[in-house]
Design a protein around this motif. Structure first.
Motif, mmCIF file in Angstrom:
data_model
loop_
_atom_site.group_PDB
_atom_site.id
_atom_site.type_symbol
_atom_site.label_atom_id
_atom_site.label_comp_id
_atom_site.label_asym_id
_atom_site.label_seq_id
_atom_site.Cartn_x
_atom_site.Cartn_y
_atom_site.Cartn_z
ATOM 1 N N SER A 9 80.509 12.523 17.763
ATOM 2 C CA SER A 9 79.603 13.176 18.703
ATOM 3 C C SER A 9 80.429 14.018 19.656
ATOM 4 C CB SER A 9 78.756 12.154 19.468
ATOM 5 O OG SER A 9 79.562 11.357 20.314
ATOM 6 N N PHE A 10 79.819 15.093 20.156
ATOM 7 C CA PHE A 10 80.488 15.976 21.099
ATOM 8 C C PHE A 10 79.510 16.312 22.209
ATOM 9 C CE2 PHE A 10 81.737 20.231 22.629
ATOM 10 C CZ PHE A 10 83.034 19.960 23.026
ATOM 11 N N CYS A 15 76.713 14.226 15.542
ATOM 12 C CA CYS A 15 76.861 15.255 14.518
ATOM 13 C C CYS A 15 75.730 15.239 13.502
ATOM 14 C CB CYS A 15 78.209 15.113 13.822
ATOM 15 S SG CYS A 15 78.399 13.591 12.863
ATOM 16 N N PHE A 16 75.068 14.072 13.303
ATOM 17 C CA PHE A 16 74.016 14.030 12.289
ATOM 18 C C PHE A 16 72.824 14.912 12.648
ATOM 19 C CE2 PHE A 16 73.096 10.195 14.906
ATOM 20 C CZ PHE A 16 71.799 10.488 15.315
ATOM 21 N N GLU A 17 72.696 15.271 13.937
ATOM 22 C CA GLU A 17 71.620 16.189 14.315
ATOM 23 C C GLU A 17 71.821 17.575 13.705
ATOM 24 O OE1 GLU A 17 70.527 16.435 18.373
ATOM 25 O OE2 GLU A 17 70.361 14.253 18.645
ATOM 26 N N TYR A 18 73.059 17.872 13.298
ATOM 27 C CA TYR A 18 73.370 19.145 12.647
ATOM 28 C C TYR A 18 73.677 18.958 11.162
ATOM 29 C CZ TYR A 18 73.753 20.969 17.395
ATOM 30 O OH TYR A 18 73.492 21.332 18.699
ATOM 31 N N GLY A 19 73.454 17.742 10.657
ATOM 32 C CA GLY A 19 73.712 17.487 9.243
ATOM 33 C C GLY A 19 75.180 17.507 8.885
ATOM 34 N N LEU A 20 76.043 16.996 9.798
ATOM 35 C CA LEU A 20 77.482 17.061 9.614
ATOM 36 C C LEU A 20 78.092 15.672 9.500
ATOM 37 C CD1 LEU A 20 78.304 19.740 12.345
ATOM 38 C CD2 LEU A 20 78.060 20.142 9.881
ATOM 39 N N MET A 21 79.328 15.628 9.033
ATOM 40 C CA MET A 21 80.109 14.398 8.988
ATOM 41 C C MET A 21 81.588 14.763 9.066
ATOM 42 S SD MET A 21 79.980 13.343 4.937
ATOM 43 C CE MET A 21 81.187 12.040 5.167
ATOM 44 N N VAL A 22 82.433 13.780 9.394
ATOM 45 C CA VAL A 22 83.874 13.985 9.438
ATOM 46 C C VAL A 22 84.407 14.035 8.018
ATOM 47 C CG1 VAL A 22 86.082 13.065 10.250
ATOM 48 C CG2 VAL A 22 84.025 12.768 11.641
ATOM 49 N N GLY A 69 82.196 18.778 8.167
ATOM 50 C CA GLY A 69 81.370 19.688 7.383
ATOM 51 C C GLY A 69 80.029 19.087 7.035
ATOM 52 N N ALA A 70 79.357 19.721 6.071
ATOM 53 C CA ALA A 70 78.018 19.290 5.675
ATOM 54 C C ALA A 70 78.041 17.854 5.174
ATOM 55 C CB ALA A 70 77.475 20.213 4.586
ATOM 56 N N ASP A 71 77.027 17.095 5.537
ATOM 57 C CA ASP A 71 76.924 15.701 5.126
ATOM 58 C C ASP A 71 76.967 15.587 3.608
ATOM 59 O OD1 ASP A 71 75.190 13.197 4.341
ATOM 60 O OD2 ASP A 71 75.891 12.865 6.399
ATOM 61 N N ILE A 72 77.604 14.536 3.119
ATOM 62 C CA ILE A 72 77.792 14.364 1.682
ATOM 63 C C ILE A 72 76.462 14.325 0.937
ATOM 64 C CG2 ILE A 72 77.846 11.833 1.774
ATOM 65 C CD1 ILE A 72 80.149 14.073 -0.365
ATOM 66 N N ASN A 73 75.426 13.801 1.590
ATOM 67 C CA ASN A 73 74.112 13.773 0.955
ATOM 68 C C ASN A 73 73.567 15.180 0.751
ATOM 69 O OD1 ASN A 73 73.962 10.931 0.842
ATOM 70 N ND2 ASN A 73 73.388 10.876 3.009
ATOM 71 N N SER A 74 73.876 16.072 1.698
ATOM 72 C CA SER A 74 73.453 17.452 1.554
ATOM 73 C C SER A 74 74.209 18.135 0.427
ATOM 74 C CB SER A 74 73.667 18.224 2.862
ATOM 75 O OG SER A 74 72.882 17.682 3.895
ATOM 76 N N ILE A 75 75.505 17.772 0.279
ATOM 77 C CA ILE A 75 76.297 18.346 -0.804
ATOM 78 C C ILE A 75 75.717 17.931 -2.155
ATOM 79 C CG2 ILE A 75 78.579 18.316 -1.910
ATOM 80 C CD1 ILE A 75 79.802 18.104 0.833
ATOM 81 N N ASP A 76 75.281 16.653 -2.255
ATOM 82 C CA ASP A 76 74.676 16.196 -3.504
ATOM 83 C C ASP A 76 73.438 17.021 -3.846
ATOM 84 O OD1 ASP A 76 76.608 14.317 -3.769
ATOM 85 O OD2 ASP A 76 75.428 12.662 -2.956
ATOM 86 N N LYS A 77 72.757 17.481 -2.794
ATOM 87 C CA LYS A 77 71.556 18.294 -3.003
ATOM 88 C C LYS A 77 71.890 19.782 -3.054
ATOM 89 C CE LYS A 77 68.873 14.888 -0.415
ATOM 90 N NZ LYS A 77 68.134 14.617 0.849
ATOM 91 N N LYS A 78 73.229 20.068 -3.049
ATOM 92 C CA LYS A 78 73.714 21.452 -3.083
ATOM 93 C C LYS A 78 73.170 22.267 -1.906
ATOM 94 C CE LYS A 78 74.340 21.381 -8.069
ATOM 95 N NZ LYS A 78 75.770 21.086 -7.930
ATOM 96 N N LEU A 81 75.819 25.190 4.269
ATOM 97 C CA LEU A 81 75.464 25.657 5.604
ATOM 98 C C LEU A 81 75.073 27.132 5.543
ATOM 99 C CD1 LEU A 81 78.489 24.041 7.470
ATOM 100 C CD2 LEU A 81 76.126 23.210 7.499
ATOM 101 N N ASP A 82 73.947 27.461 6.145
ATOM 102 C CA ASP A 82 73.595 28.879 6.198
ATOM 103 C C ASP A 82 74.119 29.488 7.496
ATOM 104 O OD1 ASP A 82 71.767 28.344 8.308
ATOM 105 O OD2 ASP A 82 70.132 27.981 6.900
ATOM 106 N N ARG A 83 73.968 30.805 7.619
ATOM 107 C CA ARG A 83 74.533 31.514 8.775
ATOM 108 C C ARG A 83 73.918 31.056 10.089
ATOM 109 N NH1 ARG A 83 79.379 33.953 7.699
ATOM 110 N NH2 ARG A 83 79.342 34.722 5.557
ATOM 111 N N TRP A 84 72.642 30.754 10.094
ATOM 112 C CA TRP A 84 71.972 30.299 11.320
ATOM 113 C C TRP A 84 72.520 28.936 11.752
ATOM 114 C CZ3 TRP A 84 69.507 31.637 15.454
ATOM 115 C CH2 TRP A 84 68.799 30.695 16.185
ATOM 116 N N GLU A 85 72.691 28.035 10.799
ATOM 117 C CA GLU A 85 73.244 26.713 11.112
ATOM 118 C C GLU A 85 74.679 26.834 11.621
ATOM 119 O OE1 GLU A 85 70.986 23.779 7.937
ATOM 120 O OE2 GLU A 85 72.584 25.118 7.226
#
Length: 265
Positions: A9-10, A15-22, A69-78, A81-85
């Motif tokens: 958190s920062f 970080c999960f509010e932005y769909g991120l992980m270490v 970066g993007a959460d691993i679950n999001s990577i599984d779903k391909k 991160l888009d430009r807005w995110e």
């Protein structure tokens, strides 16, 4: 990297509010960074084999790289991160003019956090799509900090106590909140620090609340009095480790401590 926790958190925002992980994008050998601790202050002149040595400073800030970066679950779903995110994440982490707290969620760091500014934010692509960020974390000091704790002492005439200062630095200057209940003087003697005494005299013989910021050398009080006239100008400090303290007066004293500790990054 020195971190293996998945979440951070920062500025109080997880970080999960932005769909991120270490991320841990490294070799099997982990490399962590500690502060250098000391910066030598000296001059080297011609025809001398030894320097003109003036001493050393111990306030070089801790800096380290941080990858997420993007959460691993999001990577599984391909889901990259888009430009807005990316713009939203950059606004969250950078551009601050004050130090903010960075917290890493892993078992050995549950009690500590970094006070830092994030800079040099850059993104990494995979398959031409952005997935991760790398940044530089610059702390305000060589240390991370334990979460704030308060320690209370009730003094009636005199009180002796042993206080464990957990700070890694040589001297630690806690904030004090002193509620003097009666009498016109109050003092704290640190017998472990060559009997160094913090002393206030010329106090009104009535209840007064005194706040002392020892690090910045500021004294304020509930009656808006000038207490510097009766102060010996030895602000209270603690040595690393155990301190043998002696309190004199009639007061309730609270030590407000946020111990700096050397955990690296």
């Amino acid at each position: 990297m020195a971190f293996y926790g998945c979440q951070f958190s920062f500025d109080g925002v997880p970080c999960f509010e932005y769909g991120l992980m270490v991320y841990d994008i490294d070799s099997p050998t982990e490399n962590g960074k500690f502060s250098t601790g000391a910066k030598i202050v000296e001059d080297r002149t011609a025809w001398r084999s030894t320097p003109l040595h003036y001493g050393a400073t111990f306030n070089e800030p801790l800096t380290f790289s941080f990858i997420f970066g993007a959460d691993i679950n999001s990577i599984d779903k391909k889901k990259h991160l888009d430009r807005w995110e990316m713009e939203t994440i950059a606004s969250w982490l950078t551009g601050h003019d004050q130090y903010k707290y960075l917290e890493i969620e892993q078992p050995d760091m549950e009690a500590v956090r970094y006070k830092c500014i994030i800079s040099d934010l850059e993104y990494t692509t995979y398959g031409k799509m952005p997935w991760a960020f790398k940044c530089t974390v610059t702390c305000d000091s060589p240390y991370a900090y334990l979460y704030p704790e308060e320690y209370t002492f009730n003094v009636s005439d005199t009180l002796t106590a042993t206080f464990d200062n957990r700070a890694s630095c040589k001297y630690y200057y806690p904030k004090l909140r002193i509620t003097v209940t009666k009498g016109n003087s109050f003092s704290i003697i640190n017998h472990s620090d060559n009997d160094r005494e913090f002393k206030l005299t010329k106090l009104p013989n009535s209840q007064i609340i005194i706040n002392v910021d020892n690090e910045n050398e500021i004294i304020t009080n509930s009656m808006n009095l000038n207490l510097y006239d009766g102060f010996n100008y030895k602000f209270f400090r603690l040595l690393n480790g155990y301190n043998n303290l002696e309190f004199k007066g009639n007061a309730i004293i609270i030590f407000d401590c946020e111990f700096p500790i050397n955990v690296g990054g």
